[in-house]
Design an enzyme around this catalytic site. Structure first.
Site, PDB file in Angstrom:
ATOM      1  N   GLY A 145      -4.594  -4.049  -3.855  1.00 32.15           N
ATOM      2  CA  GLY A 145      -5.645  -3.324  -3.872  1.00 32.15           C
ATOM      3  C   GLY A 145      -4.874  -2.166  -4.310  1.00 32.15           C
ATOM      4  O   GLY A 145      -4.184  -1.467  -3.570  1.00 32.15           O
ATOM      5  N   HIS A 146      -4.984  -1.479  -5.758  1.00 31.42           N
ATOM      6  CA  HIS A 146      -4.176  -0.536  -6.203  1.00 31.42           C
ATOM      7  C   HIS A 146      -4.957   0.669  -6.661  1.00 31.42           C
ATOM      8  O   HIS A 146      -5.837   0.391  -7.495  1.00 31.42           O
ATOM      9  CB  HIS A 146      -3.210  -1.001  -7.545  1.00 31.42           C
ATOM     10  CG  HIS A 146      -2.305  -1.870  -6.979  1.00 31.42           C
ATOM     11  ND1 HIS A 146      -1.534  -2.429  -7.707  1.00 31.42           N
ATOM     12  CD2 HIS A 146      -1.821  -2.429  -5.830  1.00 31.42           C
ATOM     13  CE1 HIS A 146      -0.496  -3.450  -7.230  1.00 31.42           C
ATOM     14  NE2 HIS A 146      -0.844  -3.359  -6.207  1.00 31.42           N
TER      15      HIS A 146
ATOM     16  N   LYS B  99       1.803   2.237  -5.110  1.00 25.86           N
ATOM     17  CA  LYS B  99       2.256   1.262  -6.430  1.00 25.86           C
ATOM     18  C   LYS B  99       1.147   1.722  -7.409  1.00 25.86           C
ATOM     19  O   LYS B  99       1.849   2.163  -8.533  1.00 25.86           O
ATOM     20  CB  LYS B  99       2.368  -0.061  -6.315  1.00 25.86           C
ATOM     21  CG  LYS B  99       3.604  -0.429  -5.085  1.00 25.86           C
ATOM     22  CD  LYS B  99       3.686  -2.047  -4.947  1.00 25.86           C
ATOM     23  CE  LYS B  99       2.402  -2.476  -4.482  1.00 25.86           C
ATOM     24  NZ  LYS B  99       2.024  -2.314  -2.949  1.00 25.86           N
TER      25      LYS B  99
ATOM     26  N   GLN C  88       1.719  -6.157  -3.291  1.00 23.32           N
ATOM     27  CA  GLN C  88       2.425  -6.274  -1.995  1.00 23.32           C
ATOM     28  C   GLN C  88       3.776  -5.610  -1.922  1.00 23.32           C
ATOM     29  O   GLN C  88       3.669  -4.889  -2.729  1.00 23.32           O
ATOM     30  CB  GLN C  88       2.409  -8.050  -1.669  1.00 23.32           C
ATOM     31  CG  GLN C  88       1.097  -8.607  -1.385  1.00 23.32           C
ATOM     32  CD  GLN C  88       0.376  -8.988  -2.720  1.00 23.32           C
ATOM     33  OE1 GLN C  88       1.045  -9.734  -3.706  1.00 23.32           O
ATOM     34  NE2 GLN C  88      -0.748  -8.676  -3.101  1.00 23.32           N
TER      35      GLN C  88
ATOM     36  N   ASP D 120       0.693  -1.204  -0.154  1.00 23.18           N
ATOM     37  CA  ASP D 120      -0.010  -0.135  -0.161  1.00 23.18           C
ATOM     38  C   ASP D 120       0.965   1.442  -0.113  1.00 23.18           C
ATOM     39  O   ASP D 120       0.303   2.339   0.341  1.00 23.18           O
ATOM     40  CB  ASP D 120      -0.992  -0.149   1.127  1.00 23.18           C
ATOM     41  CG  ASP D 120      -1.729  -1.195   1.342  1.00 23.18           C
ATOM     42  OD1 ASP D 120      -2.116  -1.816   0.071  1.00 23.18           O
ATOM     43  OD2 ASP D 120      -1.998  -1.669   2.320  1.00 23.18           O
TER      44      ASP D 120
HETATM   45  P1  GDP Z   1      -0.837   0.300  -3.566  1.00 25.44           P
HETATM   46  O1  GDP Z   1      -1.558  -0.824  -2.978  1.00 25.44           O
HETATM   47  O2  GDP Z   1       0.480   0.238  -3.394  1.00 25.44           O
HETATM   48  O3  GDP Z   1      -1.141   0.715  -4.899  1.00 25.44           O
HETATM   49  O4  GDP Z   1      -1.424   1.569  -2.459  1.00 25.44           O
HETATM   50  P2  GDP Z   1      -2.962   1.430  -2.302  1.00 25.44           P
HETATM   51  O5  GDP Z   1      -3.702   2.227  -3.385  1.00 25.44           O
HETATM   52  O6  GDP Z   1      -3.484   0.473  -1.591  1.00 25.44           O
HETATM   53  O7  GDP Z   1      -2.862   2.675  -0.860  1.00 25.44           O
HETATM   54  C1  GDP Z   1      -2.413   3.921  -1.338  1.00 25.44           C
HETATM   55  C2  GDP Z   1      -3.564   4.931  -0.961  1.00 25.44           C
HETATM   56  O8  GDP Z   1      -2.838   6.192  -0.748  1.00 25.44           O
HETATM   57  C3  GDP Z   1      -4.309   5.272  -1.989  1.00 25.44           C
HETATM   58  O9  GDP Z   1      -5.747   5.540  -1.370  1.00 25.44           O
HETATM   59  C4  GDP Z   1      -3.940   6.281  -2.957  1.00 25.44           C
HETATM   60  O10 GDP Z   1      -5.112   7.042  -3.552  1.00 25.44           O
HETATM   61  C5  GDP Z   1      -3.452   7.154  -1.938  1.00 25.44           C
HETATM   62  N1  GDP Z   1      -2.045   7.825  -2.042  1.00 25.44           N
HETATM   63  C6  GDP Z   1      -1.256   7.636  -3.072  1.00 25.44           C
HETATM   64  N2  GDP Z   1      -0.056   8.469  -3.127  1.00 25.44           N
HETATM   65  C7  GDP Z   1      -0.589   9.616  -2.260  1.00 25.44           C
HETATM   66  C8  GDP Z   1      -0.058  10.884  -1.860  1.00 25.44           C
HETATM   67  O11 GDP Z   1       0.829  11.208  -2.195  1.00 25.44           O
HETATM   68  N3  GDP Z   1      -0.918  11.473  -1.095  1.00 25.44           N
HETATM   69  C9  GDP Z   1      -2.050  11.073  -0.344  1.00 25.44           C
HETATM   70  N4  GDP Z   1      -2.504  11.718   0.505  1.00 25.44           N
HETATM   71  N5  GDP Z   1      -2.498   9.856  -0.800  1.00 25.44           N
HETATM   72  C10 GDP Z   1      -1.884   9.085  -1.846  1.00 25.44           C
HETATM   73  P1  IMO Z   2      -1.103  -4.276  -2.327  1.00 24.39           P
HETATM   74  O1  IMO Z   2      -0.799  -4.838  -3.748  1.00 24.39           O
HETATM   75  C1  IMO Z   2      -0.991  -4.728   1.952  1.00 24.39           C
HETATM   76  C2  IMO Z   2      -0.969  -8.780   3.625  1.00 24.39           C
HETATM   77  C3  IMO Z   2      -2.185  -9.289   4.299  1.00 24.39           C
HETATM   78  C4  IMO Z   2      -1.387 -10.282   5.332  1.00 24.39           C
HETATM   79  C5  IMO Z   2      -0.632 -10.818   4.606  1.00 24.39           C
HETATM   80  C6  IMO Z   2      -0.951 -12.417   3.916  1.00 24.39           C
HETATM   81  O2  IMO Z   2      -2.304  -3.543  -2.296  1.00 24.39           O
HETATM   82  O3  IMO Z   2      -0.058  -3.505  -1.662  1.00 24.39           O
HETATM   83  P2  IMO Z   2      -2.452 -12.946   1.900  1.00 24.39           P
HETATM   84  O4  IMO Z   2      -4.100 -12.668   1.533  1.00 24.39           O
HETATM   85  O5  IMO Z   2      -1.819 -12.401   0.762  1.00 24.39           O
HETATM   86  O6  IMO Z   2      -2.331 -14.441   2.088  1.00 24.39           O
HETATM   87  O7  IMO Z   2      -1.980 -12.231   3.226  1.00 24.39           O
HETATM   88  O8  IMO Z   2      -0.312 -10.187   3.626  1.00 24.39           O
HETATM   89  N1  IMO Z   2      -1.237  -8.198   2.299  1.00 24.39           N
HETATM   90  C7  IMO Z   2      -0.999  -7.018   2.102  1.00 24.39           C
HETATM   91  N2  IMO Z   2      -0.883  -5.959   2.779  1.00 24.39           N
HETATM   92  N3  IMO Z   2      -1.240  -4.694   0.760  1.00 24.39           N
HETATM   93  C8  IMO Z   2      -1.304  -5.538   0.008  1.00 24.39           C
HETATM   94  O9  IMO Z   2      -1.259  -5.688  -1.396  1.00 24.39           O
HETATM   95  C9  IMO Z   2      -1.363  -6.815   0.587  1.00 24.39           C
HETATM   96  N4  IMO Z   2      -1.324  -8.355  -0.015  1.00 24.39           N
HETATM   97  C10 IMO Z   2      -1.488  -8.955   1.221  1.00 24.39           C
HETATM   98  O10 IMO Z   2      -2.924  -8.309   5.104  1.00 24.39           O
HETATM   99  O11 IMO Z   2      -0.951  -9.445   6.419  1.00 24.39           O
HETATM  100 MG    MG Z   3      -2.950  -1.409  -1.831  1.00 29.76          MG
END
Ligand code: GDP
Ligand code: IMO
Ligand code: MG
Length: 425
Positions: free
Chosen positions: A40-41, A16, A223, A13
């Protein structure tokens, strides 16, 4: 143009999705190489939110071919739902290519993920319950079903019978659950086959061919480094290899095909699920990070655990992935703090650890050694050039660069596609 890998350096998270989307403008292929819909991106384009779980981020650009590589585990129902949801929003999804070698997440994987977590009780991993671990386990023990099996009903049915026999015994005898019905699963999955057929292909030559033609190929990690099955904080990890090296195996390319490796780091740190987290903040600071950073999981909606930037983990990720650059995200969230902590080393039993400790006991019990930096206490979301950032914010980024030993090429200051600052040098 070379292959570019984009990897998370923390526990996921990091943003990415946003960064892949940003670079996809100049990319021909975006390839997911591991994980499944545990990811979840989030991408925000002109106020529109997209939460992608399986479909690579490149789907949002018409010139880009999104590819789900052989190293991914695919829940076909989720994939179809995601494609339908994107189509309903006017996005052309016909370009998606799905590797026939990717493994399928089956209904019994979901069930096993759930019951195993329940059995583990307080020792549970806190998985996303999407069947990821059980699907990769079957792949490793060679009883998995693959996407290409969907195209051959006879083979599908024979393989399902073998796998289900054992799974039903486990579900019934170990967990006291009702057995699953092979016919029902078969009908359900073969209906998915019709829908997915036009997308299924051998993706290895596609990706390799694009690289040979000098096209830009991006490998989108899901991840992150500390969730890596071999190098993360085992057992509190996912069941695949998100590190840059995983892109080779998971997408079907050689190490020399990847020349640029971008590590995505939040300006602080978060973790979802169980496991050690040395720089976890005290509840008051964590709450600020949760609320301002909206730190709730994109996939499960769980509140993320929040803490300070961990430079020990950063150095570990830099070496393990041979990062060529960093992108630091969510710097805007730290505008709330007059003082910002950075974990520069760990302390355990009187010893100082500058590098990742050699065993889990130390990592579980170590204490963070913090340095404090002054905050900037002003809104930086409007910054678009380095000079728009207050000097304390620039100095914070420099500190991270020096501690990790990698240059930050971009700093993100908001969730939107345009909320980004390109750094000099
Ligand atoms: P990922 O799994 O690495 O793609 O990240 P996620 O999408 O799960 O979580 C990142 C969260 O931060 C999302 O809700 C993005 O919209 C938000 N986000 C990304 N870059 C920024 C930033 O520079 N500032 C803020 N406030 N939010 C951001
Ligand atoms: P993105 O791509 C954050 C974590 C789960 C748990 C562990 C194992 O959005 O960054 P799993 O279901 O993969 O067997 O769970 O990994 N986990 C993540 N945490 N971002 C993710 O993906 C994750 N995908 C799995 O919370 O701790
Ligand atoms: Mg994510």
């Amino acid at each position: 143009m070379p292959g570019v890998a984009l990897v998370g350096t923390q526990w996921g998270d990091e943003g990415k999705g946003k960064v892949t989307d940003l670079l996809a403008e100049r990319t021909d292929l975006v390839v997911r190489y591991q994980g499944g819909n545990n990811a979840g991106h989030t991408i925000v384009v002109e106020g529109e939110h997209y939460a992608l779980h399986l479909v690579p981020t490149g789907i949002l650009y018409p010139h880009c071919t999104p590819i789900i590589g052989p190293g991914v585990v695919v829940d076909p129902q989720v994939l179809i739902e995601e494609l339908d949801a994107l189509s309903a929003r006017g996005i052309d999804t016909s370009r998606l290519v799905l590797s026939g070698n990717a493994h399928l997440i089956m209904p019994y994987h979901l069930e096993l993920d759930r019951v195993t977590e329940r059995r583990l009780g307080k020792n549970r991993l806190g998985t996303t319950k999407r069947g990821i671990g059980p699907a990769y386990a079957d792949k490793a023990t060679r009883v998995g079903l693959r996407v290409q099996d969907l195209l051959d009903p006879k083979i599908f049915s024979a393989k399902l019978e073998v796998a289900l026999k054992e799974k039903n015994l486990i579900l019934a005898r170990v967990y006291g659950r009702l057995p699953l019905d092979a016919k029902e699963i078969e009908e359900q999955y073969l209906s998915y086959a019709e829908r997915l057929r036009p997308h299924i292909a051998d993706t290895d030559p596609l990706v390799q061919g694009a690289l040979d033609e000098g096209k830009m190929v991006m490998f989108e990690g899901a991840q992150a480094t500390l969730l890596d099955l071999d190098h993360g904080t085992y057992p509190f990890v996912t069941s695949s290899n998100p590190i840059a090296g995983g892109a080779c195996a998971g997408a079907g390319v050689g190490p020399r095909d990847i020349t640029r490796i971008i590590g995505i780091s939040k300006a602080y740190c978060t973790r979802v699920g169980s496991g050690p987290f040395p720089s976890e903040a005290d509840p008051a600071d964590a709450e600020v990070l949760v609320e301002v950073g909206r730190e709730y999981g994109t996939t499960t909606g769980r509140k993320r655990r929040c803490g300070w930037f961990d430079a020990v983990a950063g150095r570990y990720a830099a070496r393990l992935n041979t990062l060529t650059e960093l992108v630091v995200t969510k710097l805007d969230v730290l505008s709330q703090f007059s003082e910002i902590k950075v974990c520069v080393a760990y302390e355990y039993d009187g010893d100082r650890y500058e590098h990742f400790p050699p065993n889990q006991t130390i990592f579980n019990k170590c204490q963070p050694i913090y340095e404090s930096l002054p905050g900037w206490s002003s809104d930086i979301t409007g910054a678009r050039g380095m000079d728009d950032l207050p000097k304390e914010a620039r100095s914070y980024i420099e500190t991270i660069e020096n501690l990790v030993g990698v240059h930050a090429s971009w700093v993100s200051v908001g969730p939107g596609r345009d909320e980004i600052v390109q750094m000099a040098g």
